[in-house]
Structures are given as structure tokens and as C-alpha cells.
Design a protein around this motif. Structure first.
Motif, PDB file in Angstrom:
ATOM      1  N   ALA A  44       0.915  -1.251   0.075  1.00 45.02           N
ATOM      2  CA  ALA A  44      -0.002   0.066  -0.160  1.00 45.02           C
ATOM      3  C   ALA A  44       0.827   1.329   0.182  1.00 45.02           C
ATOM      4  CB  ALA A  44      -0.923  -0.132   1.239  1.00 45.02           C
ATOM      5  N   PRO A  45       0.385   2.383  -0.440  1.00 46.08           N
ATOM      6  CA  PRO A  45       1.166   3.738  -0.487  1.00 46.08           C
ATOM      7  C   PRO A  45       1.608   4.050   1.067  1.00 46.08           C
ATOM      8  CG  PRO A  45      -0.928   3.968  -1.685  1.00 46.08           C
ATOM      9  CD  PRO A  45      -1.194   2.508  -1.152  1.00 46.08           C
ATOM     10  N   GLY A  46       2.965   4.174   1.229  1.00 48.82           N
ATOM     11  CA  GLY A  46       3.488   4.436   2.363  1.00 48.82           C
ATOM     12  C   GLY A  46       3.942   3.142   3.068  1.00 48.82           C
ATOM     13  N   GLN A  47       3.644   1.929   2.714  1.00 53.26           N
ATOM     14  CA  GLN A  47       3.949   0.808   3.284  1.00 53.26           C
ATOM     15  C   GLN A  47       5.389   0.246   3.084  1.00 53.26           C
ATOM     16  OE1 GLN A  47       1.285  -2.342   2.966  1.00 53.26           O
ATOM     17  NE2 GLN A  47       1.313  -2.897   5.126  1.00 53.26           N
ATOM     18  N   PHE A  48       6.021  -0.383   4.091  1.00 49.07           N
ATOM     19  CA  PHE A  48       7.203  -1.206   3.914  1.00 49.07           C
ATOM     20  C   PHE A  48       6.705  -2.516   3.932  1.00 49.07           C
ATOM     21  CE2 PHE A  48       9.229   2.692   4.934  1.00 49.07           C
ATOM     22  CZ  PHE A  48      10.388   2.867   4.383  1.00 49.07           C
ATOM     23  N   THR A  49       7.579  -3.569   3.102  1.00 48.77           N
ATOM     24  CA  THR A  49       7.338  -5.016   3.185  1.00 48.77           C
ATOM     25  C   THR A  49       8.714  -5.668   3.035  1.00 48.77           C
ATOM     26  OG1 THR A  49       7.048  -5.468   0.742  1.00 48.77           O
ATOM     27  CG2 THR A  49       5.028  -5.047   2.022  1.00 48.77           C
ATOM     28  N   ILE A  50       8.703  -6.654   3.689  1.00 50.37           N
ATOM     29  CA  ILE A  50       9.892  -7.643   3.626  1.00 50.37           C
ATOM     30  C   ILE A  50       9.873  -8.910   3.175  1.00 50.37           C
ATOM     31  CG2 ILE A  50      10.190  -7.917   6.010  1.00 50.37           C
ATOM     32  CD1 ILE A  50      13.226  -8.074   5.747  1.00 50.37           C
ATOM     33  N   GLN A  51      10.451  -9.630   2.475  1.00 50.32           N
ATOM     34  CA  GLN A  51      10.423 -10.959   2.068  1.00 50.32           C
ATOM     35  C   GLN A  51      11.819 -11.636   2.309  1.00 50.32           C
ATOM     36  OE1 GLN A  51       8.728 -11.173  -1.781  1.00 50.32           O
ATOM     37  NE2 GLN A  51       6.770  -9.843  -1.136  1.00 50.32           N
ATOM     38  N   GLN A  52      11.853 -12.903   2.390  1.00 48.33           N
ATOM     39  CA  GLN A  52      13.048 -13.507   2.671  1.00 48.33           C
ATOM     40  C   GLN A  52      12.967 -14.847   1.549  1.00 48.33           C
ATOM     41  OE1 GLN A  52      16.324 -13.030   4.115  1.00 48.33           O
ATOM     42  NE2 GLN A  52      16.704 -14.690   2.393  1.00 48.33           N
ATOM     43  N   HIS A  53      13.736 -14.783   0.644  1.00 53.93           N
ATOM     44  CA  HIS A  53      13.950 -15.845  -0.389  1.00 53.93           C
ATOM     45  C   HIS A  53      15.010 -16.889   0.159  1.00 53.93           C
ATOM     46  CE1 HIS A  53      11.411 -13.679  -3.409  1.00 53.93           C
ATOM     47  NE2 HIS A  53      11.675 -12.691  -2.737  1.00 53.93           N
ATOM     48  N   LEU A  54      14.532 -18.086  -0.032  1.00 58.54           N
ATOM     49  CA  LEU A  54      15.671 -19.173   0.220  1.00 58.54           C
ATOM     50  C   LEU A  54      15.387 -20.449  -0.972  1.00 58.54           C
ATOM     51  CD1 LEU A  54      16.016 -19.446   4.050  1.00 58.54           C
ATOM     52  CD2 LEU A  54      17.781 -18.388   2.307  1.00 58.54           C
ATOM     53  N   ASN A  55      16.329 -20.708  -1.536  1.00 64.67           N
ATOM     54  CA  ASN A  55      16.362 -22.080  -2.503  1.00 64.67           C
ATOM     55  C   ASN A  55      17.384 -22.878  -2.295  1.00 64.67           C
ATOM     56  OD1 ASN A  55      14.047 -20.338  -3.814  1.00 64.67           O
ATOM     57  ND2 ASN A  55      15.887 -19.039  -4.610  1.00 64.67           N
ATOM     58  N   TYR A  56      17.138 -24.139  -2.043  1.00 64.08           N
ATOM     59  CA  TYR A  56      18.266 -25.098  -1.965  1.00 64.08           C
ATOM     60  C   TYR A  56      18.024 -26.129  -3.028  1.00 64.08           C
ATOM     61  CZ  TYR A  56      20.766 -28.987  -0.068  1.00 64.08           C
ATOM     62  OH  TYR A  56      21.950 -29.874  -0.006  1.00 64.08           O
ATOM     63  N   VAL A  57      19.257 -26.415  -3.600  1.00 66.36           N
ATOM     64  CA  VAL A  57      19.302 -27.242  -4.730  1.00 66.36           C
ATOM     65  C   VAL A  57      19.708 -28.634  -4.259  1.00 66.36           C
ATOM     66  CG1 VAL A  57      20.255 -27.699  -7.014  1.00 66.36           C
ATOM     67  CG2 VAL A  57      20.067 -25.328  -6.452  1.00 66.36           C
ATOM     68  N   GLY A  85       5.731   0.957  -1.091  1.00 62.05           N
ATOM     69  CA  GLY A  85       4.698   1.364  -1.769  1.00 62.05           C
ATOM     70  C   GLY A  85       4.635   2.829  -2.003  1.00 62.05           C
ATOM     71  N   ILE A  86       4.937   3.350  -3.421  1.00 61.87           N
ATOM     72  CA  ILE A  86       4.752   4.911  -3.460  1.00 61.87           C
ATOM     73  C   ILE A  86       3.333   5.279  -4.084  1.00 61.87           C
ATOM     74  CG2 ILE A  86       5.647   6.514  -5.154  1.00 61.87           C
ATOM     75  CD1 ILE A  86       7.898   5.115  -3.664  1.00 61.87           C
ATOM     76  N   THR A  87       2.654   4.646  -4.939  1.00 61.53           N
ATOM     77  CA  THR A  87       1.168   4.781  -5.008  1.00 61.53           C
ATOM     78  C   THR A  87       0.470   3.483  -5.040  1.00 61.53           C
ATOM     79  OG1 THR A  87       1.403   4.712  -7.483  1.00 61.53           O
ATOM     80  CG2 THR A  87       1.903   6.638  -6.353  1.00 61.53           C
ATOM     81  N   ASP A  88      -0.797   3.526  -5.676  1.00 60.50           N
ATOM     82  CA  ASP A  88      -1.484   2.208  -5.652  1.00 60.50           C
ATOM     83  C   ASP A  88      -1.222   1.530  -7.002  1.00 60.50           C
ATOM     84  OD1 ASP A  88      -2.703   3.846  -7.479  1.00 60.50           O
ATOM     85  OD2 ASP A  88      -4.844   3.599  -6.831  1.00 60.50           O
ATOM     86  N   TRP A  89      -0.199   2.009  -7.554  1.00 57.49           N
ATOM     87  CA  TRP A  89       0.049   1.562  -9.062  1.00 57.49           C
ATOM     88  C   TRP A  89       1.708   1.336  -9.007  1.00 57.49           C
ATOM     89  CZ3 TRP A  89       2.953   4.885 -11.761  1.00 57.49           C
ATOM     90  CH2 TRP A  89       2.749   6.179 -11.564  1.00 57.49           C
ATOM     91  N   TRP A  90       2.322   1.697  -8.165  1.00 59.45           N
ATOM     92  CA  TRP A  90       3.798   1.660  -8.105  1.00 59.45           C
ATOM     93  C   TRP A  90       4.685   1.403  -7.105  1.00 59.45           C
ATOM     94  CZ3 TRP A  90       7.182   7.120  -8.480  1.00 59.45           C
ATOM     95  CH2 TRP A  90       8.472   6.718  -8.964  1.00 59.45           C
ATOM     96  N   LEU A 115       8.063  -1.441 -10.053  1.00 58.86           N
ATOM     97  CA  LEU A 115       7.121  -2.175 -10.408  1.00 58.86           C
ATOM     98  C   LEU A 115       5.902  -1.378 -10.730  1.00 58.86           C
ATOM     99  CD1 LEU A 115       5.540  -5.026 -10.959  1.00 58.86           C
ATOM    100  CD2 LEU A 115       5.429  -5.051  -8.341  1.00 58.86           C
ATOM    101  N   PHE A 116       5.346  -1.626 -11.825  1.00 62.23           N
ATOM    102  CA  PHE A 116       3.933  -0.846 -12.305  1.00 62.23           C
ATOM    103  C   PHE A 116       2.960  -1.746 -12.554  1.00 62.23           C
ATOM    104  CE2 PHE A 116       7.851   1.597 -13.732  1.00 62.23           C
ATOM    105  CZ  PHE A 116       7.722   3.069 -13.087  1.00 62.23           C
ATOM    106  N   VAL A 117       1.833  -1.702 -11.713  1.00 64.25           N
ATOM    107  CA  VAL A 117       0.897  -2.597 -11.872  1.00 64.25           C
ATOM    108  C   VAL A 117      -0.474  -1.994 -12.117  1.00 64.25           C
ATOM    109  CG1 VAL A 117       1.993  -4.329 -10.574  1.00 64.25           C
ATOM    110  CG2 VAL A 117       0.463  -2.681  -9.375  1.00 64.25           C
ATOM    111  N   SER A 118      -1.594  -2.613 -12.350  1.00 62.24           N
ATOM    112  CA  SER A 118      -3.055  -2.041 -12.390  1.00 62.24           C
ATOM    113  C   SER A 118      -3.224  -2.028 -11.155  1.00 62.24           C
ATOM    114  CB  SER A 118      -4.184  -3.075 -13.037  1.00 62.24           C
ATOM    115  OG  SER A 118      -3.902  -4.509 -12.439  1.00 62.24           O
ATOM    116  N   PRO A 119      -4.059  -0.742 -10.546  1.00 58.92           N
ATOM    117  CA  PRO A 119      -4.314  -0.768  -9.155  1.00 58.92           C
ATOM    118  C   PRO A 119      -5.347  -1.714  -8.589  1.00 58.92           C
ATOM    119  CG  PRO A 119      -4.434   1.496 -10.204  1.00 58.92           C
ATOM    120  CD  PRO A 119      -4.233   0.262 -11.235  1.00 58.92           C
ATOM    121  N   ASN A 120      -5.131  -2.129  -7.252  1.00 59.35           N
ATOM    122  CA  ASN A 120      -6.084  -3.031  -6.477  1.00 59.35           C
ATOM    123  C   ASN A 120      -6.239  -4.221  -7.603  1.00 59.35           C
ATOM    124  OD1 ASN A 120      -6.964  -1.170  -4.613  1.00 59.35           O
ATOM    125  ND2 ASN A 120      -8.285  -0.003  -6.344  1.00 59.35           N
TER     126      ASN A 120
END
Length: 291
Positions: A44-57, A85-90, A115-120
Motif C-alpha cells: 500500500a502507499p507508504g508501506q514497507f514490506t520484507i520478504q526472505q527468499h531461500l532456495n536449496y538445490v 509502496g509509492i502509489t496504488d500502482w507503483w 514495479l508498475f501494476v493495475s491498481p487493486n
């Protein structure tokens, strides 16, 4: 006589080297820090998120993808991903990729994305977007110092089902740079309020305009599940390589957390927690598309 013979030796060496290189497979599998299909969900605009990716071969190729490159077999690869989140599409993001091989920690510098997307997007039956990712890479991970990923996003939801395609183009800059076609796709079904199951497919056909033979292409099929674990969204999958150039068995997981939106109640921030690339099915609205 020796002076006249040396150029001839050099010529033979060049010809032999060229023949050896042309006999190598198209592009052996290389360890990947991020294995996911983007679904146009953003913070969402003004929101921070964090993700941790881990892949084991668990079982992969034992030869490097290029001289001096990282061998994927028994390697652990991943990256923390920070997004805002910058805006609801960016949305913008930062990656810090790494790998662990033979008890050695290796850094792959950083990646920046926008990342640019269709809002909602999570409320739409048809959604779309495009992600641009710029990489600064290290010699163990790539033969090019700088690279770019262009990832279009096209998706359809119908009730509890969804189908998403990411026709990705990877571009490397410099002497060894080329543009590769590496599409990804996902089909999944929601089986509970916070649970979905599905299949994800990842491929690398090789250089655009000069695709590798089928045996030298990478094709991997993952069985995946997405679920909520407390305040965290989790994506877990087991992948099987379908071609000789693919790693045979790969285990992937992504754990994500969305910080509350500043100045809003907790329910307002639930949108980004569920709508991020980690868990495409969580809380997806079944309401008809509304422009």
C-alpha cells in the motif's frame, strides 16, 4: 624457423578453443536467488514490506554455468527483498542476493527494481503490470557486471482459480551479454481462506532469436502451496527439472511480512500483506471486477 611456426600454433589453438566452446551446452542451470511468479500485488502507499527468499538445490548440475561460475548442486541461494509502496500502482524494491556453497558465503551485490501494476490487482478478474529490475552482479554469479530483467505480468482470476504468466526477458550488458527469454507461469486454486495449492513453471529458452536445443533449455515444474503462518505469508514449493540442463530437485520458500500502513488501522494494511508476490491467493477477493 621457430618464429615462423609460432603464429601457426596460435592459429590452431584459437580454432581448437572455438570448437570446444561451440560444443558446450547452451546455458547450464545457475543458482537462482528468487523463484516466484509476480501477481501484480504491491504494498500500500507508504508501506514497507520484507520478504526472505531461500532456495536449496538438493540435486543439481555439478558443472559451473561458465568458467569460474557457482556450481548449483547443493547450493543454498536467496535474498532479502525490501519493498516500499509509492502509489496504488507503483512499488520500488531492493534485493541483496547471496549464496552459500561449501560453507562459503558469497554475495551477488544488489538489485534494484521498480514495479508498475493495475491498481487493486487483488480485486480484479484481469490484472497486469510490468517490473524492471537492474542488477549489479559479481563474477561468481554472472559473466556480465550489469544486467536488466523486464517482467511483464498478465493474470486472470475466476472464483477460486487464478492463472498468471510472466514472459520474462533477461538482458546482460557487456562482452558476454545477451537477451534471453525466461518465462514463468502459475496456476493455483484457493482451498481455504489462507491456503492455496498449485503449480508453477519456470523456463529459460536461451538467447532470443537463437534458442538452445530442447536438451540445453531449462524447464522446471514446481508443486507449490501458499499459506498464512501468524503474521507471515509463506510460499513453499518443490521443483523437478524436466531437461538435462535443469537442476533435478529444488526446494524453495518465501516468507513475507508487511509492516502496518502508517496512520491506518491494522485491517487497512492487510491488503499488502496478502497481495504481495509471496502469497498470490491469500485474501484475494472473489468479487466481480470493478474498474
Amino acid at each position: 624457423m621457430k618464429r615462423g611456426f609460432r603464429p601457426c600454433i596460435r592459429l590452431h589453438l584459437v580454432l581448437l578453443t572455438g570448437a570446444a566452446l561451440s560444443a558446450l551446452p547452451g546455458r547450464p542451470a545457475k543458482a537462482t536467488d528468487e523463484i516466484q511468479v509476480y501477481n501484480a500485488g504491491i504494498a500500500a502507499p507508504g508501506q514497507f514490506t520484507i520478504q526472505q527468499h531461500l532456495n536449496y538445490v538438493a540435486l543439481g548440475l555439478k558443472d559451473p554455468p561458465f568458467p569460474g561460475g557457482l556450481v548449483s548442486n547443493h547450493s543454498l541461494n536467496g535474498t532479502p527483498e525490501f519493498a516500499y509502496g509509492i502509489t496504488d500502482w507503483w512499488e520500488v524494491g531492493l534485493y541483496l542476493p547471496f549464496a552459500v556453497q561449501d560453507r562459503q558465503f558469497l554475495s551477488d551485490s544488489f538489485k534494484l527494481r521498480t514495479l508498475f501494476v493495475s491498481p487493486n490487482a487483488e480485486q480484479r478478474n484481469l490484472f497486469y503490470g510490468v517490473n524492471f529490475e537492474f542488477s549489479n552482479e559479481t563474477p561468481k554469479f554472472a559473466q556480465t557486471r550489469f544486467a536488466m530483467e523486464i517482467r511483464p505480468i498478465i493474470g486472470v482470476r475466476n472464483g477460486d482459480w487464478e492463472f498468471i504468466v510472466n514472459p520474462i526477458v533477461d538482458i546482460g550488458f557487456g562482452k558476454y551479454g545477451q537477451a534471453d527469454f525466461a518465462p514463468a507461469a502459475r496456476v493455483a486454486r484457493k482451498v481455504g481462506s489462507d491456503l492455496s495449492v498449485g503449480l508453477e513453471y519456470y523456463a529459460d529458452f536461451g538467447q532470443i532469436g537463437n534458442f538452445a536445443s530442447l536438451a540445453d533449455q531449462q524447464h522446471t515444474l514446481f508443486a507449490v502451496t501458499d499459506f498464512r503462518l501468524g503474521v507471515f505469508d509463506v510460499n513453499f514449493g518443490v521443483g523437478y527439472g524436466l531437461t538435462p540442463a535443469s537442476d533435478r530437485w529444488v526446494i524453495k520458500t518465501i516468507v513475507g511480512y508487511a509492516f502496518p500502513v502508517p496512520g491506518s488501522n491494522p485491517a487497512a494494511s492487510d491488503r499488502a500483506t496478502a497481495a504481495g508476490p509471496v502469497n498470490p491467493m491469500a485474501h484475494a477477493s472473489a468479487r466481480p471486477y470493478q474498474p
